[in-house]
Design a protein around this motif. Structure first.
Motif, short mmCIF file in Angstrom:
data_model
loop_
_atom_site.label_atom_id
_atom_site.label_comp_id
_atom_site.label_asym_id
_atom_site.label_seq_id
_atom_site.Cartn_x
_atom_site.Cartn_y
_atom_site.Cartn_z
N VAL A 9 31.79 49.88 45.48
CA VAL A 9 32.12 50.64 46.91
C VAL A 9 32.70 49.82 48.12
O VAL A 9 33.57 50.10 48.78
CB VAL A 9 30.87 51.40 47.10
N LEU A 10 31.98 48.60 48.38
CA LEU A 10 32.13 47.69 49.39
C LEU A 10 33.61 47.26 49.13
O LEU A 10 34.46 46.97 49.90
CB LEU A 10 31.27 46.67 49.50
N ALA A 11 33.87 46.82 47.86
CA ALA A 11 35.34 46.00 47.48
C ALA A 11 36.55 47.23 47.54
O ALA A 11 37.40 46.94 48.46
CB ALA A 11 35.38 45.79 46.11
N ASN A 27 51.40 43.70 59.43
CA ASN A 27 51.04 42.42 59.63
C ASN A 27 50.88 41.83 58.07
O ASN A 27 49.85 42.35 57.57
CB ASN A 27 49.93 42.12 60.40
N PRO A 28 51.40 40.90 57.61
CA PRO A 28 51.27 40.42 56.22
C PRO A 28 49.82 39.90 55.89
O PRO A 28 49.22 39.76 54.76
CB PRO A 28 52.46 39.70 55.80
N ARG A 29 49.18 39.51 56.80
CA ARG A 29 47.97 39.04 56.95
C ARG A 29 46.99 39.99 56.07
O ARG A 29 46.04 39.72 55.51
CB ARG A 29 47.30 38.56 58.22
N TYR A 30 47.04 41.02 56.62
CA TYR A 30 46.17 42.04 55.90
C TYR A 30 46.36 42.47 54.62
O TYR A 30 45.20 42.77 53.56
CB TYR A 30 46.29 43.54 56.76
N ARG A 31 47.63 42.29 54.20
CA ARG A 31 48.16 42.44 52.72
C ARG A 31 47.48 41.22 51.90
O ARG A 31 46.71 41.38 50.58
CB ARG A 31 49.49 42.57 52.52
N THR A 38 40.40 42.08 46.42
CA THR A 38 40.71 42.60 44.85
C THR A 38 40.37 41.53 43.89
O THR A 38 39.55 41.74 43.13
CB THR A 38 42.19 43.03 44.66
N ARG A 39 40.70 40.38 44.22
CA ARG A 39 40.39 39.17 43.31
C ARG A 39 38.80 39.08 43.31
O ARG A 39 38.02 38.76 42.28
CB ARG A 39 41.01 37.93 43.64
N THR A 44 33.62 39.40 40.51
CA THR A 44 32.29 40.00 40.60
C THR A 44 31.93 40.79 39.39
O THR A 44 30.67 40.79 38.69
CB THR A 44 31.97 40.79 41.83
N LEU A 45 32.85 41.76 39.20
CA LEU A 45 32.79 42.73 38.11
C LEU A 45 32.64 41.94 36.75
O LEU A 45 31.60 42.07 35.79
CB LEU A 45 33.93 43.66 37.86
N LEU A 46 33.50 40.92 36.63
CA LEU A 46 33.37 40.39 35.23
C LEU A 46 32.07 39.41 35.09
O LEU A 46 31.54 39.33 33.97
CB LEU A 46 34.63 39.24 35.04
#
Length: 62
Positions: A9-11, A27-31, A38-39, A44-46
């Motif tokens: 949920v936090l991710a 602003n591309p910084r946010y992307r 995401t990574r 964490t999931l793995l």
């Protein structure tokens, strides 16, 4: 499992918030931050899934 759900949920909130900020500001910084979150979420999931697999494999031994 609660920790895994909380991390998911936090991710999702962090990725979604970063993408919304990117769409609003351009602003591309946010992307970049969305990709980093995401990574981190996938790693964490793995890790949690690997721990659950190890637990399933080693539990009958002990």
């Amino acid at each position: 499992m609660f920790v895994l759900r909380l991390a998911g949920v936090l991710a999702l909130l962090m990725v979604g918030g970063s993408l919304i900020l990117y769409l609003l500001s351009g602003n591309p910084r946010y992307r970049h931050w969305a990709w980093v979150f995401t990574r981190v979420g996938l790693v964490t999931l793995l890790v949690f899934m690997a721990l659950l697999l190890i637990e399933r494999v080693l539990a009958p031994i002990f």
